[in-house]
Design an enzyme around this catalytic site. Structure first.
Site, short mmCIF file in Angstrom:
data_model
loop_
_atom_site.label_atom_id
_atom_site.label_comp_id
_atom_site.label_asym_id
_atom_site.label_seq_id
_atom_site.Cartn_x
_atom_site.Cartn_y
_atom_site.Cartn_z
N LYS A 1 1.08 -0.93 0.18
CA LYS A 1 -0.35 0.21 0.21
C LYS A 1 1.26 1.09 0.15
O LYS A 1 1.51 1.52 1.23
CB LYS A 1 -0.48 0.04 1.37
CG LYS A 1 -2.31 0.61 1.11
CD LYS A 1 -1.87 2.01 0.82
CE LYS A 1 -1.61 3.04 1.97
NZ LYS A 1 -1.55 4.83 1.59
N GLY B 1 -4.82 3.66 -1.94
CA GLY B 1 -5.38 3.72 -1.27
C GLY B 1 -4.81 4.79 -0.15
O GLY B 1 -3.47 4.55 -0.08
N GLY C 1 -4.08 6.50 4.12
CA GLY C 1 -3.65 5.64 4.78
C GLY C 1 -4.60 5.24 6.01
O GLY C 1 -4.89 3.86 6.24
N GLU D 1 10.34 1.72 10.47
CA GLU D 1 10.83 3.31 9.89
C GLU D 1 10.49 4.07 9.76
O GLU D 1 9.39 4.41 8.90
CB GLU D 1 11.71 2.45 8.39
CG GLU D 1 12.72 1.31 8.10
CD GLU D 1 13.70 0.94 9.37
OE1 GLU D 1 14.28 2.13 9.06
OE2 GLU D 1 14.58 0.45 9.61
N CYS E 1 13.94 10.98 6.05
CA CYS E 1 14.42 11.21 7.61
C CYS E 1 15.44 11.06 8.38
O CYS E 1 15.94 11.20 9.53
CB CYS E 1 13.66 9.14 7.64
SG CYS E 1 14.52 8.50 6.51
N GLU F 1 10.73 17.01 14.25
CA GLU F 1 10.83 16.41 12.53
C GLU F 1 9.65 16.93 12.09
O GLU F 1 9.00 17.51 12.31
CB GLU F 1 10.77 15.01 12.21
CG GLU F 1 10.84 14.80 11.01
CD GLU F 1 10.87 12.97 11.17
OE1 GLU F 1 9.86 12.96 10.64
OE2 GLU F 1 11.63 12.83 10.79
P1 NAD Z 1 2.43 8.73 7.55
O1 NAD Z 1 2.93 8.39 8.50
O2 NAD Z 1 1.30 9.80 7.47
O3 NAD Z 1 2.61 7.98 6.22
C1 NAD Z 1 3.64 6.87 5.46
C2 NAD Z 1 2.49 5.29 5.10
O4 NAD Z 1 1.27 5.11 6.05
C3 NAD Z 1 1.74 6.33 4.34
O5 NAD Z 1 0.94 5.24 2.84
C4 NAD Z 1 0.19 6.41 4.30
O6 NAD Z 1 -1.33 5.92 3.61
C5 NAD Z 1 -0.13 5.51 5.37
N1 NAD Z 1 -1.34 6.16 6.71
C6 NAD Z 1 -1.59 6.36 7.54
N2 NAD Z 1 -2.16 6.51 8.29
C7 NAD Z 1 -2.43 5.10 8.38
C8 NAD Z 1 -2.92 4.61 9.15
N3 NAD Z 1 -4.54 4.20 10.17
N4 NAD Z 1 -2.76 3.01 9.15
C9 NAD Z 1 -2.38 2.80 8.77
N5 NAD Z 1 -1.48 2.82 7.87
C10 NAD Z 1 -1.75 4.40 7.37
O7 NAD Z 1 3.73 9.46 7.30
P2 NAD Z 1 4.44 10.40 5.57
O8 NAD Z 1 3.61 11.39 5.89
O9 NAD Z 1 3.70 10.05 4.73
O10 NAD Z 1 5.97 10.64 5.40
C11 NAD Z 1 6.27 11.41 5.84
C12 NAD Z 1 6.74 10.35 7.49
O11 NAD Z 1 7.72 9.56 7.59
C13 NAD Z 1 7.94 11.26 8.51
O12 NAD Z 1 8.41 12.01 10.08
C14 NAD Z 1 9.59 10.92 7.88
O13 NAD Z 1 10.61 11.18 8.92
C15 NAD Z 1 8.73 9.51 8.05
N6 NAD Z 1 9.95 8.88 6.68
C16 NAD Z 1 10.64 7.79 7.62
C17 NAD Z 1 12.06 7.07 7.17
C18 NAD Z 1 12.89 5.88 7.39
O14 NAD Z 1 13.07 5.46 6.88
N7 NAD Z 1 12.40 5.81 8.54
C19 NAD Z 1 11.53 6.98 5.98
C20 NAD Z 1 9.99 7.97 5.09
C21 NAD Z 1 9.65 8.63 6.34
#
Ligand code: NAD
Length: 483
Positions: free
Chosen positions: A182, A213, A215, A257, A291, A390
């Site tokens: 996803k 779709g 999150g 992650e 990140c 962050e």
């Molecule tokens: P996010 O957590 O909003 O979304 C990540 C994914 O999770 C998306 O596919 C989203 O659709 C899904 N998601 C959102 N809510 C969900 C739920 N309730 N249940 C299941 N899935 C859900 O994060 P983002 O805005 O996409 O990315 C930015 C964040 O991610 C930053 O905080 C960044 O540091 C972190 N990040 C970490 C790494 C790492 O490797 N450590 C890498 C990239 C990004």
């Protein structure tokens, strides 16, 4: 057609209305179209389906049915499949880089080198690892086997839309697991190109499936699904916690992650010009939406003002503009929401009394697109919001320290622990500081990123590791047989 339009045309972006389930492009059971925006032009460039739990159910069922046969294949046979995928993906490298420049806003050259080149390297490594037979370990009268863990639900973010996916899918498939992906709502087009390559490579049906779709709907249905054995998530800490709770009800394994607030520690005997230049580049990579970004620059007081001047000068060289303009070093942020969030943090830094030395709210940026000027604050209090949270934008905080102990204390004053840097003319001293940082990775004097090294975080930066053998292990179970 100008240069930017010509660059965009190479992506061949178009609406996609199917999902990839059980080896076929299928019509979703029930899905509304979800827009994909180009953050540099603010235009909607395509739509993809916002699928629901019914399609997640179909995809998980396909992955479950495919698991046994895929797990039973020889490592060499699995590696051959992955090798064909690597070839099909490599053939699309130009289109992928252009697509990422469009949907993320990464400058095209960076999209080629980092966003596309790195995941191809990672996948090549997983082809090699897949080929290696995992020998059982002997412990006394026990034979210890590593076996594929089952069906993997992979949920990925938008900032590195191919790398984050390949790091999971490559490792899971190499380990003998099957996958439902996803991808992030903001950047699904790159995932479609990966699945075009998967389809062309002819992987066995059901081994890897794509459901796009939101999150809260598709993502949470996947994390909560009773037939998913491992949930592998990259994204924000808040979503990571929500996913952990969903998986906890059935005791499913979860790897996370998450975010970071990494420190770049510059000791007084460092090559200051290099440390600051590389440090600013690291903080501003992908407009700071990385990140591992070194968003806190910690500098010894004896060279502090010099470092601040160098950082301000380096920052002003990060020209904002269209990702397809060869002069651009800083693209837009991925969305209006993300841009507004970063603006709020800059205002907070000013309100808290940090010294603005470059960029800021009044600096000029292109009128169209979600741009933020590269921004550097000096004299940031290590407890202030901009040093703790962050920001995920091109905002660097510079903080002075008096000795190595204080540098370590400030670096570790964070709920995160993902990455970091240490600079010193004395490598032993740098190593000793690096060992004291509570973080999953540290680069000494600009040590290069190693795509085979374990990648992941301490504290709220996550659980588990990705990449290389350590990443593959997250998708294996352990069985002891006594004789
Ligand atoms: P996010 O957590 O909003 O979304 C990540 C994914 O999770 C998306 O596919 C989203 O659709 C899904 N998601 C959102 N809510 C969900 C739920 N309730 N249940 C299941 N899935 C859900 O994060 P983002 O805005 O996409 O990315 C930015 C964040 O991610 C930053 O905080 C960044 O540091 C972190 N990040 C970490 C790494 C790492 O490797 N450590 C890498 C990239 C990004």
């Amino acid at each position: 057609m100008d240069q930017a339009d010509a660059g965009r045309a190479t992506a061949k972006v178009a609406d996609r209305d199917r999902l990839y389930i059980d080896g076929e492009w299928v019509t979703p059971l029930d899905a509304l179209p979800m827009p994909v925006q180009d953050p540099a032009t603010e235009e909607v460039v395509a739509h993809v389906p916002a699928a629901g739990s019914g399609d997640i159910d179909r995809a998980v069922a396909a992955a479950r049915a495919a698991f046994g046969p895929w797990a039973d294949l020889s490592p060499a046979a699995r590696a051959d499949h992955l090798d064909r995928l690597l070839a099909a993906l490599t053939a699309r490298a130009g289109q992928i880089a252009a697509t990422i420049a469009i949907e993320v806003g990464t400058p095209f050259k960076v999209a080629q080198r980092v966003q596309t080149g790195l995941p191809l390297t990672v996948l090549r490594d997983y082809v090699a690892l897949a080929r290696e037979e995992i020998e059982p370990e002997t412990i006394g009268n026990s034979l210890v086997f590593r076996e594929p863990a089952g069906v993997v639900g992979a949920i990925t973010p938008w900032n590195y839309p191919l790398h984050q996916v390949v790091a999971k899918v490559g490792a899971a498939l190499a380990a003998g697991c099957t996958v439902v992906l996803k991808p992030a709502e903001l950047t699904p087009l790159t995932a479609y190109l990966l699945f075009d390559a998967i389809d062309e490579a002819g992987l066995p049906h059901g081994v890897v499936n794509l459901v796009t779709g939101s999150g809260p709907v598709a993502g949470s249905a996947l994390a909560a699904h009773p037939d998913v054995d491992v949930v592998s998530f990259t994204g924000s800490a808040a979503t990571g916690a929500a996913i952990s709770r969903l998986a906890a009800d059935r005791i499913a394994r979860v790897t996370l992650e998450l975010g970071g607030k990494s420190a770049n520690v510059i000791l007084q005997d460092a090559d200051l010009a290099k440390a600051v230049k590389v440090g600013v580049g690291n903080a501003f990579l992908n407009a700071g939406q990385t990140c591992t970004a070194w968003t806190r620059m910690l500098v010894h007081r004896s060279v502090y003002e010099e470092a601040v001047d160098l950082a301000a000068t380096a920052s002003s060289g990060y020209v904002t503009g269209d990702p397809f303009d060869p002069g651009t070093r800083l693209g837009p942020l991925v969305s209006e929401r993300q841009r507004d969030r970063v603006r709020t943090y800059i205002d907070k830094g000013l309100a808290d009394g940090a010294r603005l030395v470059s960029g800021g709210p009044d600096a000029t940026v292109p009128a169209r697109g979600f741009f933020i000027a590269p921004t550097v604050f000096a004299d940031v209090d290590p407890d202030d919001t901009i040093a703790q949270e962050e920001i995920f934008g091109p905002v660097l905080s510079i903080i002075p320290f008096s000795d190595d102990d204080q540098a370590v204390a400030i670096a570790n004053n964070s709920r995160y622990g993902l990455a970091g840097g240490v600079w010193s003319g004395d490598e032993e001293r740098a190593l000793s500081v690096a060992r004291r940082l509570r973080t999953g990775a540290v680069d000494i004097n600009g040590g290069a990123f190693n795509p085979r090294a374990p990648f992941g975080g301490y504290k709220q930066s996550g659980v588990g590791r990705e990449l290389g053998q350590h990443g593959l292990s997250e998708f294996l179970e352990t069985k002891a047989i006594q004789r």
